[in-house]
Design a protein around this motif. Structure first.
Motif, PDB file in Angstrom:
ATOM      1  N   VAL A 198     -25.836   9.392  72.477  1.00 40.95           N
ATOM      2  CA  VAL A 198     -26.621   9.890  71.342  1.00 40.95           C
ATOM      3  C   VAL A 198     -27.014  11.346  71.551  1.00 40.95           C
ATOM      4  CG1 VAL A 198     -28.791   9.626  70.079  1.00 40.95           C
ATOM      5  CG2 VAL A 198     -27.496   7.608  70.749  1.00 40.95           C
ATOM      6  N   VAL A 199     -27.410  11.698  72.753  1.00 43.07           N
ATOM      7  CA  VAL A 199     -27.893  13.057  72.998  1.00 43.07           C
ATOM      8  C   VAL A 199     -26.784  14.081  72.781  1.00 43.07           C
ATOM      9  CG1 VAL A 199     -27.427  13.070  75.493  1.00 43.07           C
ATOM     10  CG2 VAL A 199     -29.268  14.473  74.554  1.00 43.07           C
ATOM     11  N   ASN A 200     -25.555  13.744  73.149  1.00 48.46           N
ATOM     12  CA  ASN A 200     -24.435  14.652  72.885  1.00 48.46           C
ATOM     13  C   ASN A 200     -24.232  14.852  71.391  1.00 48.46           C
ATOM     14  OD1 ASN A 200     -24.109  14.646  75.624  1.00 48.46           O
ATOM     15  ND2 ASN A 200     -22.078  13.729  75.637  1.00 48.46           N
ATOM     16  N   GLY A 201     -24.319  13.756  70.629  1.00 50.65           N
ATOM     17  CA  GLY A 201     -24.173  13.849  69.185  1.00 50.65           C
ATOM     18  C   GLY A 201     -25.252  14.703  68.553  1.00 50.65           C
ATOM     19  N   ILE A 202     -26.493  14.533  69.025  1.00 51.58           N
ATOM     20  CA  ILE A 202     -27.589  15.339  68.477  1.00 51.58           C
ATOM     21  C   ILE A 202     -27.374  16.814  68.775  1.00 51.58           C
ATOM     22  CG2 ILE A 202     -30.056  15.832  68.670  1.00 51.58           C
ATOM     23  CD1 ILE A 202     -30.542  12.883  69.161  1.00 51.58           C
ATOM     24  N   GLY A 203     -26.972  17.133  70.006  1.00 50.81           N
ATOM     25  CA  GLY A 203     -26.767  18.530  70.380  1.00 50.81           C
ATOM     26  C   GLY A 203     -25.703  19.205  69.535  1.00 50.81           C
ATOM     27  N   LEU A 204     -24.538  18.573  69.436  1.00 50.81           N
ATOM     28  CA  LEU A 204     -23.462  19.153  68.642  1.00 50.81           C
ATOM     29  C   LEU A 204     -23.818  19.168  67.161  1.00 50.81           C
ATOM     30  CD1 LEU A 204     -20.564  20.270  68.571  1.00 50.81           C
ATOM     31  CD2 LEU A 204     -19.766  17.924  68.259  1.00 50.81           C
ATOM     32  N   GLY A 205     -24.473  18.102  66.672  1.00 51.93           N
ATOM     33  CA  GLY A 205     -24.822  18.029  65.264  1.00 51.93           C
ATOM     34  C   GLY A 205     -25.819  19.094  64.853  1.00 51.93           C
TER      35      GLY A 205
END
Length: 238
Positions: free
Chosen positions: A37-44
């Protein structure tokens, strides 16, 4: 694309014309980094920042740029905002920046961003363009978070691990260990698992849209009682 209402812009970004589920754009970083989830939030969040900034800038200069240099100018604007996002991540979320790696600079090549700049922001006023960029970015962010959550849950048996990479040391307690002594499913952690997850999300959206269309068709053809007679209505019922 001109003359869209606020409601249509919001609906398009979040659902009807979602860049990941409908336009199927930006798949390279989406599939590569959404292991958690944290990777998705960062890129998003980085993509959302670039979308809003580029739409704003393109809308401001739309009447001053000739067709011959329009696309190169748009690419330069997008690259400038990507550089800003990259520097911000290096300053405040360096560990996450290291994890995402090359996929932050690759936001420049995201067709969704150039498509919104050329297809919407270059033809609409500033406020509508900013809203369009924000909603498209929010729709893309939502897909990244959901896909990251699915892959993290199935792949590692956890949710919200390493959230301190974005939200600080206090977020280290946000991790949820859903399954104890979980045997990691490597397939979902690796990029091939992202294809399966994204395919599931697209199928789910298409199924929901199909049910909505069926219900709308049923409402449009429902019988209406007039006096002692029943009349079948084939148009919209007011």
């Amino acid at each position: 694309m001109a003359n869209k209402t606020l409601k249509e812009i919001i609906k398009d970004g979040l659902w009807a014309n979602n860049p990941a589920l409908v336009q199927v754009l930006g798949l390279c970083p989406l599939l590569a980094v959404t292991g958690t989830v944290v990777n998705g939030i960062g890129l998003g969040l980085a993509t959302l920042l670039v979308l809003v900034g580029s739409n704003l800038s393109v809308s401001l200069i739309r009447n001053f740029v000739s067709d011959s240099v329009r696309l190169p100018a748009f690419v330069m604007i997008i690259a400038s905002f990507v550089t800003c996002a990259e520097l911000l991540m290096q300053a405040y979320t360096y560990q996450l920046y290291e994890i995402l790696g090359i996929f932050i600079p690759l936001i420049v090549t995201n067709c969704a961003i150039l498509g919104r700049a050329d297809g919407f922001a270059s033809r609409n006023p500033v406020l509508l363009s900013v809203l369009d960029g924000f909603m498209m970015g929010a729709g893309f962010l939502a897909v990244l978070i959901v896909l990251g959550g699915i892959r993290e849950l199935i792949g590692q048996g956890t949710l919200f691990s390493n959230m301190d990479l974005i939200f600080g040391a206090g977020a280290s307690t946000w991790k949820i260990q859903v399954f104890d002594d979980y045997a990691n499913v490597l397939f979902m952690i690796l990029p091939p698992g992202a294809f399966v997850g994204l395919g599931f999300l697209i199928a789910l959206k298409n199924g929901i849209d199909g049910q909505i269309r069926k219900r709308q068709a049923a409402r449009d053809t429902q019988p209406v009682t007039t006096g002692s007679k029943r009349v079948r209505v084939t148009g919209n019922v007011s």
